[in-house]
Write a protein that holds these residues in place. Structure first.
Motif, PDB file in Angstrom:
ATOM      1  N   ALA A   5       0.832  -1.168  -0.039  1.00 29.42           N
ATOM      2  CA  ALA A   5      -0.037   0.152  -0.003  1.00 29.42           C
ATOM      3  C   ALA A   5       1.009   1.128  -0.120  1.00 29.42           C
ATOM      4  CB  ALA A   5      -1.089  -0.072   1.138  1.00 29.42           C
ATOM      5  N   TYR A   6       1.884   1.342   0.699  1.00 26.45           N
ATOM      6  CA  TYR A   6       2.933   2.485   0.809  1.00 26.45           C
ATOM      7  C   TYR A   6       3.423   2.677  -0.359  1.00 26.45           C
ATOM      8  CZ  TYR A   6       6.841   5.350   1.805  1.00 26.45           C
ATOM      9  OH  TYR A   6       7.765   6.440   1.863  1.00 26.45           O
ATOM     10  N   ILE A   9       1.112   4.151  -2.696  1.00 30.68           N
ATOM     11  CA  ILE A   9       0.924   5.608  -2.411  1.00 30.68           C
ATOM     12  C   ILE A   9       1.917   6.543  -2.942  1.00 30.68           C
ATOM     13  CG2 ILE A   9       0.632   7.408  -0.778  1.00 30.68           C
ATOM     14  CD1 ILE A   9      -0.627   4.875   1.089  1.00 30.68           C
ATOM     15  N   GLY A  41      -4.119   1.148  -0.261  1.00 29.82           N
ATOM     16  CA  GLY A  41      -3.228   2.208  -0.742  1.00 29.82           C
ATOM     17  C   GLY A  41      -4.083   3.383  -1.745  1.00 29.82           C
ATOM     18  N   MET A  42      -4.851   2.938  -2.497  1.00 26.18           N
ATOM     19  CA  MET A  42      -5.646   3.623  -3.524  1.00 26.18           C
ATOM     20  C   MET A  42      -6.549   4.530  -2.821  1.00 26.18           C
ATOM     21  SD  MET A  42      -4.535   4.037  -6.511  1.00 26.18           S
ATOM     22  CE  MET A  42      -5.092   5.554  -7.363  1.00 26.18           C
ATOM     23  N   ILE A  44      -6.373   5.594   0.440  1.00 22.57           N
ATOM     24  CA  ILE A  44      -5.618   6.813   0.878  1.00 22.57           C
ATOM     25  C   ILE A  44      -5.255   7.926   0.027  1.00 22.57           C
ATOM     26  CG2 ILE A  44      -3.370   7.390   1.966  1.00 22.57           C
ATOM     27  CD1 ILE A  44      -3.664   4.434   3.402  1.00 22.57           C
ATOM     28  N   VAL A  45      -4.812   7.414  -1.280  1.00 16.27           N
ATOM     29  CA  VAL A  45      -4.574   8.318  -2.499  1.00 16.27           C
ATOM     30  C   VAL A  45      -5.880   9.101  -2.650  1.00 16.27           C
ATOM     31  CG1 VAL A  45      -3.916   8.596  -4.978  1.00 16.27           C
ATOM     32  CG2 VAL A  45      -2.776   6.977  -3.293  1.00 16.27           C
ATOM     33  N   LYS A  48      -6.338  11.575   0.153  1.00 14.45           N
ATOM     34  CA  LYS A  48      -5.531  12.807  -0.157  1.00 14.45           C
ATOM     35  C   LYS A  48      -5.801  13.807  -1.311  1.00 14.45           C
ATOM     36  CE  LYS A  48      -1.403  11.059   2.123  1.00 14.45           C
ATOM     37  NZ  LYS A  48       0.008  10.719   1.800  1.00 14.45           N
ATOM     38  N   GLU A  58       0.645  13.235  -8.946  1.00 16.15           N
ATOM     39  CA  GLU A  58       0.561  12.133  -7.771  1.00 16.15           C
ATOM     40  C   GLU A  58      -0.447  11.084  -7.977  1.00 16.15           C
ATOM     41  OE1 GLU A  58       2.107  16.002  -5.734  1.00 16.15           O
ATOM     42  OE2 GLU A  58       0.752  15.453  -7.364  1.00 16.15           O
ATOM     43  N   VAL A  59      -1.364  11.331  -8.344  1.00 15.77           N
ATOM     44  CA  VAL A  59      -2.371  10.361  -8.469  1.00 15.77           C
ATOM     45  C   VAL A  59      -2.345   9.442  -9.691  1.00 15.77           C
ATOM     46  CG1 VAL A  59      -5.096  10.151  -8.629  1.00 15.77           C
ATOM     47  CG2 VAL A  59      -4.103  11.852  -7.415  1.00 15.77           C
ATOM     48  N   ALA A  62       0.354   7.075  -8.961  1.00 20.38           N
ATOM     49  CA  ALA A  62      -0.250   6.062  -7.979  1.00 20.38           C
ATOM     50  C   ALA A  62      -1.005   4.988  -8.982  1.00 20.38           C
ATOM     51  CB  ALA A  62      -0.634   6.458  -7.042  1.00 20.38           C
TER      52      ALA A  62
END
Length: 215
Positions: A5-6, A9, A41-42, A44-45, A48, A58-59, A62
């Motif tokens: 997940a990290y 991200i 992970g997604m 959290i993306v 954010k 950034e998206v 990811a």
């Protein structure tokens, strides 16, 4: 799963690819990898992005990492005959060539278990109708980034009504200039404020349509 997940991200697609393969080799199921690794992970993306802590570049990075993991997951889920969450047709309306928002929604929807058929940009009402019929879609999603093309959402919905198909599908709309009030005015069934919201709305629409058909 936390490491996966990290890495998703922060957009390390090579590491997501490697960790996905390792997890499957070590005995994790495809659903476990999807739910506990990639989707965590997604999610959290998405949060954010919604809160303006990260932005489209950034998206997209990811999303590329998510895609790297999904290349290993999707064939397993397809082979297992897993029931999809629903079938969605997505496109950008006639006259509009923007697709970043649409593509983000598609990626999130696929990650959530939907079968998504992307008809691309500059899509006419007939394009949406043909795709909805061909794929027996439960949900049609329309995107627009230009205020000048937003009325084409209403024209597409009207065409579904003219063709007698309005009761067969649920229609959701989204895009930077689109609002809930506009969606209501156009006769859409739902408005998605962002890619995460689009997934929630699609789930709600599929459930609602199933309830109507069974009643």
């Amino acid at each position: 799963m936390q490491e996966m997940a990290y890495e998703l991200i922060v957009g390390n697609n090579a590491d997501v690819d490697r960790l996905t393969q390792e997890a499957l080799t070590e005995g994790f199921t495809a659903n476990q990898v999807l739910d506990d690794g990639l989707l965590n992970g997604m999610a959290i993306v998405g949060v954010k992005f919604r809160d303006n802590l990260i932005f489209v570049p950034e998206v997209l990075v990811a999303a590329r990492a998510m895609k790297a993991g999904m290349t290993h997951i999707e064939p397993i889920l397809s082979a297992s005959g897993a029931e999809p969450a629903g079938t969605v047709v997505m496109g950008t309306v006639k006259g509009d060539l923007h697709d970043i928002g649409k593509n983000l929604c598609i990626m999130m929807l696929r990650g959530a278990g939907f079968v998504v058929h992307d008809i691309g940009v500059d899509s006419s009402p007939e394009d949406f109708i043909d795709a909805a019929e061909e794929h027996e879609a439960e949900v049609v999603g329309m995107s627009a980034l230009l205020t000048t093309t937003m009325p084409n959402m209403g024209r597409t919905i009207a065409t579904f009504e003219d063709m007698g198909m309005r009761d067969e599908v649920r229609i959701m709309v989204g895009g930077a200039p689109v609002t809930q009030d506009f969606a209501d005015e156009m006769g859409a069934d739902a408005y998605g404020d962002n890619a995460v919201d689009a997934v929630d709305k699609a789930k709600d629409l599929v459930k609602l349509l199933a309830e109507l058909k069974s009643s």
